[in-house]
Design a protein around this motif. Sequence first.
Motif, PDB file in Angstrom:
ATOM      1  N   ARG A  64       0.864  -1.165   0.000  1.00 19.13           N
ATOM      2  CA  ARG A  64       0.000   0.000   0.000  1.00 19.13           C
ATOM      3  C   ARG A  64       0.906   1.220   0.000  1.00 19.13           C
ATOM      4  NH1 ARG A  64      -3.572   3.337   3.028  1.00 19.13           N
ATOM      5  NH2 ARG A  64      -2.195   3.388   4.822  1.00 19.13           N
ATOM      6  N   LEU A  65       0.594   2.200  -0.821  1.00 21.38           N
ATOM      7  CA  LEU A  65       1.421   3.406  -0.856  1.00 21.38           C
ATOM      8  C   LEU A  65       1.238   4.178   0.451  1.00 21.38           C
ATOM      9  CD1 LEU A  65       3.113   4.941  -3.177  1.00 21.38           C
ATOM     10  CD2 LEU A  65       1.204   6.540  -3.096  1.00 21.38           C
ATOM     11  N   THR A  66       2.345   4.500   1.110  1.00 21.39           N
ATOM     12  CA  THR A  66       2.271   5.277   2.353  1.00 21.39           C
ATOM     13  C   THR A  66       3.282   6.410   2.275  1.00 21.39           C
ATOM     14  OG1 THR A  66       4.015   4.046   3.477  1.00 21.39           O
ATOM     15  CG2 THR A  66       1.776   3.158   3.679  1.00 21.39           C
ATOM     16  N   ALA A  67       3.195   7.307   3.238  1.00 25.10           N
ATOM     17  CA  ALA A  67       4.150   8.418   3.284  1.00 25.10           C
ATOM     18  C   ALA A  67       5.578   7.886   3.437  1.00 25.10           C
ATOM     19  CB  ALA A  67       3.784   9.357   4.420  1.00 25.10           C
ATOM     20  N   ASP A  68       5.705   6.717   4.062  1.00 21.65           N
ATOM     21  CA  ASP A  68       7.040   6.150   4.284  1.00 21.65           C
ATOM     22  C   ASP A  68       7.652   5.538   3.023  1.00 21.65           C
ATOM     23  OD1 ASP A  68       7.093   6.859   6.910  1.00 21.65           O
ATOM     24  OD2 ASP A  68       6.159   4.986   7.591  1.00 21.65           O
ATOM     25  N   ASN A  69       6.818   4.883   2.202  1.00 25.50           N
ATOM     26  CA  ASN A  69       7.417   4.186   1.058  1.00 25.50           C
ATOM     27  C   ASN A  69       7.227   4.905  -0.283  1.00 25.50           C
ATOM     28  OD1 ASN A  69       4.772   3.655   0.261  1.00 25.50           O
ATOM     29  ND2 ASN A  69       4.802   1.497   0.805  1.00 25.50           N
ATOM     30  N   ASN A  97      10.384   6.085  -2.293  1.00 25.42           N
ATOM     31  CA  ASN A  97      11.166   4.927  -2.686  1.00 25.42           C
ATOM     32  C   ASN A  97      10.513   4.158  -3.842  1.00 25.42           C
ATOM     33  OD1 ASN A  97      13.560   3.722  -2.235  1.00 25.42           O
ATOM     34  ND2 ASN A  97      12.746   2.218  -0.767  1.00 25.42           N
ATOM     35  N   LEU A  98       9.187   4.009  -3.753  1.00 28.74           N
ATOM     36  CA  LEU A  98       8.484   3.271  -4.809  1.00 28.74           C
ATOM     37  C   LEU A  98       8.462   4.055  -6.117  1.00 28.74           C
ATOM     38  CD1 LEU A  98       5.382   1.767  -2.929  1.00 28.74           C
ATOM     39  CD2 LEU A  98       7.424   0.578  -3.703  1.00 28.74           C
ATOM     40  N   MET A  99       8.386   5.376  -6.020  1.00 30.33           N
ATOM     41  CA  MET A  99       8.173   6.185  -7.220  1.00 30.33           C
ATOM     42  C   MET A  99       9.465   6.659  -7.887  1.00 30.33           C
ATOM     43  SD  MET A  99       4.878   8.304  -5.718  1.00 30.33           S
ATOM     44  CE  MET A  99       4.892   9.648  -6.879  1.00 30.33           C
ATOM     45  N   LYS A 100      10.567   6.660  -7.152  1.00 31.50           N
ATOM     46  CA  LYS A 100      11.764   7.368  -7.643  1.00 31.50           C
ATOM     47  C   LYS A 100      12.365   6.798  -8.937  1.00 31.50           C
ATOM     48  CE  LYS A 100      15.249   5.188  -4.573  1.00 31.50           C
ATOM     49  NZ  LYS A 100      15.099   3.857  -5.148  1.00 31.50           N
ATOM     50  N   ASP A 101      12.199   5.505  -9.186  1.00 34.00           N
ATOM     51  CA  ASP A 101      12.835   4.905 -10.363  1.00 34.00           C
ATOM     52  C   ASP A 101      11.987   4.970 -11.628  1.00 34.00           C
ATOM     53  OD1 ASP A 101      15.035   4.261  -8.842  1.00 34.00           O
ATOM     54  OD2 ASP A 101      14.199   2.323  -8.229  1.00 34.00           O
ATOM     55  N   LYS A 125      -4.485  10.101  -3.539  1.00 36.23           N
ATOM     56  CA  LYS A 125      -4.203  11.069  -4.608  1.00 36.23           C
ATOM     57  C   LYS A 125      -3.335  12.227  -4.101  1.00 36.23           C
ATOM     58  CE  LYS A 125      -8.129   9.838  -7.475  1.00 36.23           C
ATOM     59  NZ  LYS A 125      -7.299   9.100  -8.426  1.00 36.23           N
ATOM     60  N   PHE A 126      -3.609  12.676  -2.893  1.00 37.53           N
ATOM     61  CA  PHE A 126      -2.773  13.737  -2.318  1.00 37.53           C
ATOM     62  C   PHE A 126      -1.345  13.246  -2.102  1.00 37.53           C
ATOM     63  CE2 PHE A 126      -6.789  15.807  -1.085  1.00 37.53           C
ATOM     64  CZ  PHE A 126      -6.509  17.079  -1.563  1.00 37.53           C
ATOM     65  N   LEU A 127      -1.225  12.048  -1.575  1.00 31.91           N
ATOM     66  CA  LEU A 127       0.112  11.512  -1.313  1.00 31.91           C
ATOM     67  C   LEU A 127       0.904  11.335  -2.614  1.00 31.91           C
ATOM     68  CD1 LEU A 127       2.166  10.346   0.645  1.00 31.91           C
ATOM     69  CD2 LEU A 127       0.958   8.148   0.528  1.00 31.91           C
ATOM     70  N   ILE A 128       0.244  10.778  -3.630  1.00 33.73           N
ATOM     71  CA  ILE A 128       0.910  10.599  -4.929  1.00 33.73           C
ATOM     72  C   ILE A 128       1.347  11.958  -5.467  1.00 33.73           C
ATOM     73  CG2 ILE A 128       0.501   9.988  -7.363  1.00 33.73           C
ATOM     74  CD1 ILE A 128      -1.396   7.767  -6.293  1.00 33.73           C
ATOM     75  N   ASN A 129       0.449  12.931  -5.381  1.00 31.54           N
ATOM     76  CA  ASN A 129       0.781  14.272  -5.876  1.00 31.54           C
ATOM     77  C   ASN A 129       2.004  14.837  -5.152  1.00 31.54           C
ATOM     78  OD1 ASN A 129       0.007  16.892  -7.315  1.00 31.54           O
ATOM     79  ND2 ASN A 129       0.161  17.528  -5.175  1.00 31.54           N
ATOM     80  N   ASP A 130       1.948  14.803  -3.835  1.00 34.35           N
ATOM     81  CA  ASP A 130       3.002  15.461  -3.060  1.00 34.35           C
ATOM     82  C   ASP A 130       4.363  14.798  -3.328  1.00 34.35           C
ATOM     83  OD1 ASP A 130       0.774  16.739  -2.223  1.00 34.35           O
ATOM     84  OD2 ASP A 130       0.895  16.155  -0.118  1.00 34.35           O
ATOM     85  N   ALA A 131       4.354  13.463  -3.393  1.00 38.22           N
ATOM     86  CA  ALA A 131       5.607  12.742  -3.644  1.00 38.22           C
ATOM     87  C   ALA A 131       6.111  13.043  -5.057  1.00 38.22           C
ATOM     88  CB  ALA A 131       5.400  11.241  -3.454  1.00 38.22           C
ATOM     89  N   LYS A 156       9.929  24.479  -2.120  1.00 42.81           N
ATOM     90  CA  LYS A 156      11.097  23.780  -2.657  1.00 42.81           C
ATOM     91  C   LYS A 156      10.917  22.285  -2.373  1.00 42.81           C
ATOM     92  CE  LYS A 156      14.566  27.381  -1.961  1.00 42.81           C
ATOM     93  NZ  LYS A 156      14.355  28.179  -0.741  1.00 42.81           N
ATOM     94  N   PRO A 157      11.416  21.437  -3.280  1.00 41.43           N
ATOM     95  CA  PRO A 157      11.220  19.991  -3.083  1.00 41.43           C
ATOM     96  C   PRO A 157      11.610  19.513  -1.682  1.00 41.43           C
ATOM     97  CG  PRO A 157      12.207  20.393  -5.216  1.00 41.43           C
ATOM     98  CD  PRO A 157      12.116  21.737  -4.538  1.00 41.43           C
ATOM     99  N   GLU A 158      12.717  20.018  -1.158  1.00 41.96           N
ATOM    100  CA  GLU A 158      13.172  19.516   0.147  1.00 41.96           C
ATOM    101  C   GLU A 158      12.252  19.962   1.289  1.00 41.96           C
ATOM    102  OE1 GLU A 158      14.843  21.380  -1.972  1.00 41.96           O
ATOM    103  OE2 GLU A 158      15.876  23.055  -1.003  1.00 41.96           O
ATOM    104  N   GLU A 159      11.408  20.970   1.014  1.00 39.11           N
ATOM    105  CA  GLU A 159      10.482  21.433   2.072  1.00 39.11           C
ATOM    106  C   GLU A 159       9.156  20.680   2.058  1.00 39.11           C
ATOM    107  OE1 GLU A 159      10.123  25.567   1.151  1.00 39.11           O
ATOM    108  OE2 GLU A 159      12.110  26.036   1.935  1.00 39.11           O
ATOM    109  N   ILE A 160       8.938  19.896   1.008  1.00 41.35           N
ATOM    110  CA  ILE A 160       7.659  19.171   0.921  1.00 41.35           C
ATOM    111  C   ILE A 160       7.706  17.967   1.848  1.00 41.35           C
ATOM    112  CG2 ILE A 160       6.113  17.873  -0.603  1.00 41.35           C
ATOM    113  CD1 ILE A 160       7.191  19.634  -2.929  1.00 41.35           C
ATOM    114  N   LYS A 161       6.759  17.940   2.781  1.00 40.48           N
ATOM    115  CA  LYS A 161       6.695  16.814   3.727  1.00 40.48           C
ATOM    116  C   LYS A 161       5.539  15.901   3.334  1.00 40.48           C
ATOM    117  CE  LYS A 161       8.974  18.452   7.831  1.00 40.48           C
ATOM    118  NZ  LYS A 161       9.422  19.760   7.299  1.00 40.48           N
ATOM    119  N   LEU A 162       5.801  14.612   3.333  1.00 43.46           N
ATOM    120  CA  LEU A 162       4.743  13.670   2.979  1.00 43.46           C
ATOM    121  C   LEU A 162       4.012  13.216   4.230  1.00 43.46           C
ATOM    122  CD1 LEU A 162       6.513  11.437   0.335  1.00 43.46           C
ATOM    123  CD2 LEU A 162       5.302  13.590   0.032  1.00 43.46           C
TER     124      LEU A 162
END
Length: 362
Positions: free
Chosen positions: A104-109, A112-116, A130-136, A249-255
Amino acid sequence: MTNVNRYNRQTVLPEIGAEGQENLTRANVLVIGAGGLGCPVLQYLAAAGIGTIGIVDNDDVDVTNLQRQTLFTTAQQGQKKVDAAKNYLEALNPDIEIRAIPERLTADNALNLMKDYDIIADGTDNFSAKFLINDAAVKLGKPVVYGSILGFEGQSSVFWASQKDAPCYRCLHPKMPSGYVPNCAEAGTIGALAGIIGSVQAMEVIKLAAPHETLKPLTGKLWVIDAHTMETNSYSISKNPECPVCSKKPEEIKLEDENISSCAAIPSIGIAESKNKQDAIFIDVREQNEWDEDHIEGALLCPLSVLTEGTEIPIEIPSDKTCIIYCRSGKRSLKAIEILTERGHSGLINLSGGFIAWSQAA
Ligand SMILES: [Zn+2]
């Protein structure tokens, strides 16, 4: 070698050609959710030869899925959706790589799941995902091909906030909606509409993966269809300079995992069965004026507006009896159950169809 004939119907298109096909073969696409939207997305992407497809879903195939989730068969009930989907897609196209990710997609994973992957296709059915996917995706600078269906309405867009002037999903919806979030069986849908929107998403993924000057993805546009009339509209969405996510900024976005549970987990009861429950307590979460017009005899009034204020619950909720929660149509009651459950009440049951269905059955 097999590719030449397999993809002939698309490579003959001047907009695709051999170069476009090469691009599709090199593309990595992550499809999150192998449900009503994810199934057609996966089917068309695999058929088109997208080289690597990841599928994220931790659900098992259930009989209620089969009405719209066309990758699964009756015999596959109980199997992991990602495994069933992988089997189907590998049989469809053995030349591509399918990665089954039973999570299940979570703020923790999420990162990692999306980066590649180059492109994310959102096949989920609830706001929190949808919010989590967007933010990540904003954080990672990746495009999200969005789709959503509710009742007879479907929508699609491409959110890619790192592109100039392009909005993200939060530019459209800055916050989680506070009322009922229809994300489950209660809302209902026709499988064919999921097929339409999933196909639009697959088209958008292909346009992103094999760009051509004549192919314009739905970046900055919300495409909407009303299947009652098949009328379609396309609305411009602009980047919100105050967007709570893509203005940072990307580094300021918290999931964060938004705290709205899936209403699929809330037990419900039909009208006929509820009328036979002699000792059950009915709790009406509509507002006072609706209650004054009419209500179930013997019910207790506990308006949702009072519950969402977070103040004291205005009634005593008996813990030794079956409590059936109802509203007008069975939607606000789900939200009320979520709130009451968070406050420690358990075993609450939703009245399917609400007071409308109750009155019609009287
Ligand atoms: Zn934004």
